[in-house]
Design a protein around this motif. Structure first.
Motif, PDB file in Angstrom:
ATOM      1  N   HIS A 155       0.825  -1.206   0.000  1.00  0.00           N
ATOM      2  CA  HIS A 155       0.000   0.000   0.000  1.00  0.00           C
ATOM      3  C   HIS A 155       0.859   1.256   0.000  1.00  0.00           C
ATOM      4  CE1 HIS A 155      -4.010  -1.875   1.590  1.00  0.00           C
ATOM      5  NE2 HIS A 155      -3.614  -2.392   0.437  1.00  0.00           N
ATOM      6  N   MET A 156       1.979   1.240   0.725  1.00  0.00           N
ATOM      7  CA  MET A 156       2.867   2.408   0.737  1.00  0.00           C
ATOM      8  C   MET A 156       3.366   2.734  -0.668  1.00  0.00           C
ATOM      9  SD  MET A 156       5.204   1.768   4.071  1.00  0.00           S
ATOM     10  CE  MET A 156       4.503   1.421   5.652  1.00  0.00           C
ATOM     11  N   VAL A 157       3.781   1.700  -1.388  1.00  0.00           N
ATOM     12  CA  VAL A 157       4.273   1.907  -2.755  1.00  0.00           C
ATOM     13  C   VAL A 157       3.129   2.357  -3.660  1.00  0.00           C
ATOM     14  CG1 VAL A 157       5.266   0.778  -4.785  1.00  0.00           C
ATOM     15  CG2 VAL A 157       6.197   0.309  -2.516  1.00  0.00           C
ATOM     16  N   GLN A 158       1.975   1.735  -3.524  1.00  0.00           N
ATOM     17  CA  GLN A 158       0.847   2.082  -4.373  1.00  0.00           C
ATOM     18  C   GLN A 158       0.411   3.531  -4.162  1.00  0.00           C
ATOM     19  OE1 GLN A 158      -1.776  -1.093  -3.225  1.00  0.00           O
ATOM     20  NE2 GLN A 158      -0.525  -2.608  -4.270  1.00  0.00           N
ATOM     21  N   ARG A 159       0.573   4.031  -2.947  1.00  0.00           N
ATOM     22  CA  ARG A 159       0.178   5.419  -2.660  1.00  0.00           C
ATOM     23  C   ARG A 159       1.157   6.447  -3.226  1.00  0.00           C
ATOM     24  NH1 ARG A 159      -1.815   3.035   2.335  1.00  0.00           N
ATOM     25  NH2 ARG A 159      -4.077   3.220   2.293  1.00  0.00           N
ATOM     26  N   LEU A 160       2.203   6.001  -3.877  1.00  0.00           N
ATOM     27  CA  LEU A 160       3.061   6.922  -4.623  1.00  0.00           C
ATOM     28  C   LEU A 160       2.353   7.422  -5.876  1.00  0.00           C
ATOM     29  CD1 LEU A 160       6.462   5.010  -4.403  1.00  0.00           C
ATOM     30  CD2 LEU A 160       5.780   7.044  -3.100  1.00  0.00           C
ATOM     31  N   TRP A 161       1.297   6.710  -6.288  1.00  0.00           N
ATOM     32  CA  TRP A 161       0.476   7.015  -7.464  1.00  0.00           C
ATOM     33  C   TRP A 161       1.334   7.237  -8.711  1.00  0.00           C
ATOM     34  CZ3 TRP A 161      -3.996   5.415  -6.087  1.00  0.00           C
ATOM     35  CH2 TRP A 161      -4.472   5.647  -4.809  1.00  0.00           C
ATOM     36  N   PRO A 162       2.199   6.257  -9.046  1.00  0.00           N
ATOM     37  CA  PRO A 162       3.043   6.424 -10.230  1.00  0.00           C
ATOM     38  C   PRO A 162       2.225   6.325 -11.519  1.00  0.00           C
ATOM     39  CG  PRO A 162       3.221   4.185  -9.412  1.00  0.00           C
ATOM     40  CD  PRO A 162       2.371   4.943  -8.422  1.00  0.00           C
ATOM     41  N   GLU A 163       2.820   6.768 -12.600  1.00  0.00           N
ATOM     42  CA  GLU A 163       2.172   6.640 -13.916  1.00  0.00           C
ATOM     43  C   GLU A 163       1.929   5.164 -14.233  1.00  0.00           C
ATOM     44  OE1 GLU A 163       1.016   8.863 -16.230  1.00  0.00           O
ATOM     45  OE2 GLU A 163       1.376  10.414 -14.733  1.00  0.00           O
ATOM     46  N   VAL A 164       2.942   4.331 -13.969  1.00  0.00           N
ATOM     47  CA  VAL A 164       2.822   2.893 -14.196  1.00  0.00           C
ATOM     48  C   VAL A 164       3.338   2.180 -12.949  1.00  0.00           C
ATOM     49  CG1 VAL A 164       3.571   0.913 -15.581  1.00  0.00           C
ATOM     50  CG2 VAL A 164       3.163   3.126 -16.685  1.00  0.00           C
ATOM     51  N   LEU A 165       2.566   1.222 -12.467  1.00  0.00           N
ATOM     52  CA  LEU A 165       2.970   0.415 -11.320  1.00  0.00           C
ATOM     53  C   LEU A 165       2.941  -1.048 -11.721  1.00  0.00           C
ATOM     54  CD1 LEU A 165       3.599  -0.104  -8.326  1.00  0.00           C
ATOM     55  CD2 LEU A 165       1.141  -0.064  -7.902  1.00  0.00           C
ATOM     56  N   VAL A 166       4.077  -1.724 -11.585  1.00  0.00           N
ATOM     57  CA  VAL A 166       4.147  -3.162 -11.794  1.00  0.00           C
ATOM     58  C   VAL A 166       4.226  -3.760 -10.400  1.00  0.00           C
ATOM     59  CG1 VAL A 166       5.430  -5.076 -12.800  1.00  0.00           C
ATOM     60  CG2 VAL A 166       5.321  -2.871 -13.999  1.00  0.00           C
ATOM     61  N   ASP A 167       3.164  -4.432  -9.994  1.00  0.00           N
ATOM     62  CA  ASP A 167       3.034  -4.966  -8.642  1.00  0.00           C
ATOM     63  C   ASP A 167       3.152  -6.484  -8.706  1.00  0.00           C
ATOM     64  OD1 ASP A 167       1.809  -4.178  -5.746  1.00  0.00           O
ATOM     65  OD2 ASP A 167       1.022  -6.123  -6.413  1.00  0.00           O
ATOM     66  N   MET A 168       4.164  -7.020  -8.023  1.00  0.00           N
ATOM     67  CA  MET A 168       4.400  -8.467  -8.052  1.00  0.00           C
ATOM     68  C   MET A 168       4.394  -9.005  -6.629  1.00  0.00           C
ATOM     69  SD  MET A 168       7.584  -8.445 -10.729  1.00  0.00           S
ATOM     70  CE  MET A 168       8.515  -7.311  -9.715  1.00  0.00           C
ATOM     71  N   ALA A 169       3.902 -10.221  -6.462  1.00  0.00           N
ATOM     72  CA  ALA A 169       3.918 -10.861  -5.149  1.00  0.00           C
ATOM     73  C   ALA A 169       3.887 -12.365  -5.331  1.00  0.00           C
ATOM     74  CB  ALA A 169       2.731 -10.406  -4.318  1.00  0.00           C
ATOM     75  N   ALA A 170       4.335 -13.051  -4.289  1.00  0.00           N
ATOM     76  CA  ALA A 170       4.314 -14.512  -4.305  1.00  0.00           C
ATOM     77  C   ALA A 170       3.978 -15.002  -2.911  1.00  0.00           C
ATOM     78  CB  ALA A 170       5.665 -15.066  -4.744  1.00  0.00           C
ATOM     79  N   GLY A 171       3.364 -16.154  -2.868  1.00  0.00           N
ATOM     80  CA  GLY A 171       3.047 -16.771  -1.590  1.00  0.00           C
ATOM     81  C   GLY A 171       2.795 -18.248  -1.806  1.00  0.00           C
ATOM     82  N   GLY A 172       3.486 -19.071  -1.047  1.00  0.00           N
ATOM     83  CA  GLY A 172       3.318 -20.509  -1.228  1.00  0.00           C
ATOM     84  C   GLY A 172       3.720 -20.919  -2.631  1.00  0.00           C
ATOM     85  N   THR A 173       2.772 -21.482  -3.356  1.00  0.00           N
ATOM     86  CA  THR A 173       3.062 -21.915  -4.732  1.00  0.00           C
ATOM     87  C   THR A 173       2.413 -21.004  -5.763  1.00  0.00           C
ATOM     88  OG1 THR A 173       1.136 -23.368  -4.711  1.00  0.00           O
ATOM     89  CG2 THR A 173       3.252 -24.330  -4.024  1.00  0.00           C
ATOM     90  N   THR A 174       1.954 -19.826  -5.343  1.00  0.00           N
ATOM     91  CA  THR A 174       1.313 -18.906  -6.281  1.00  0.00           C
ATOM     92  C   THR A 174       2.135 -17.634  -6.439  1.00  0.00           C
ATOM     93  OG1 THR A 174       0.006 -17.804  -4.573  1.00  0.00           O
ATOM     94  CG2 THR A 174      -0.979 -19.736  -5.626  1.00  0.00           C
ATOM     95  N   SER A 175       1.930 -16.975  -7.551  1.00  0.00           N
ATOM     96  CA  SER A 175       2.556 -15.673  -7.774  1.00  0.00           C
ATOM     97  C   SER A 175       1.638 -14.862  -8.676  1.00  0.00           C
ATOM     98  CB  SER A 175       3.936 -15.822  -8.418  1.00  0.00           C
ATOM     99  OG  SER A 175       3.809 -16.436  -9.679  1.00  0.00           O
TER     100      SER A 175
END
Length: 92
Positions: A12-32
């Motif tokens: 959320h902190m990064v998302q609140r930078l409100w950039p022109e383009v945001l590439v948001d990546m995450a992983a957990g367990g066996t998913t990404s």
């Protein structure tokens, strides 16, 4: 902005930078996942897409408990030096 954070609060902190383009990546367990969000192009609000479950102790609260440093004294909120007087000893 490109981020690869798995915790809700730092994302959320990064998302609140409100950039022109945001590439948001995450992983957990066996998913990404990878989401590319372009400002003004519509799509799902990323802040609403990732809400911490009520039962989950968030990153900031865990950091406060582990360090004794209150949220309002984080370097991003208060650029003044951190002294022993602003730290609350952790409950152990």
């Amino acid at each position: 902005v490109i981020n690869g954070l798995d915790e809700v609060e730092p994302r959320h902190m990064v998302q609140r930078l409100w950039p022109e383009v945001l590439v948001d990546m995450a992983a957990g367990g066996t998913t990404s996942q990878v989401i590319v969000h372009q400002r003004g192009q519509g799509g799902q609000c990323l802040l609403r897409a990732y809400e911490a479950p009520d039962s989950q102790t968030g990153y900031i609260r865990r950091t406060e408990a582990a360090t004794g440093l209150r949220r309002e004294r984080s370097p991003s909120n208060s650029p003044t030096p951190i002294t022993a007087g602003v730290i609350t000893p952790p409950n152990r």
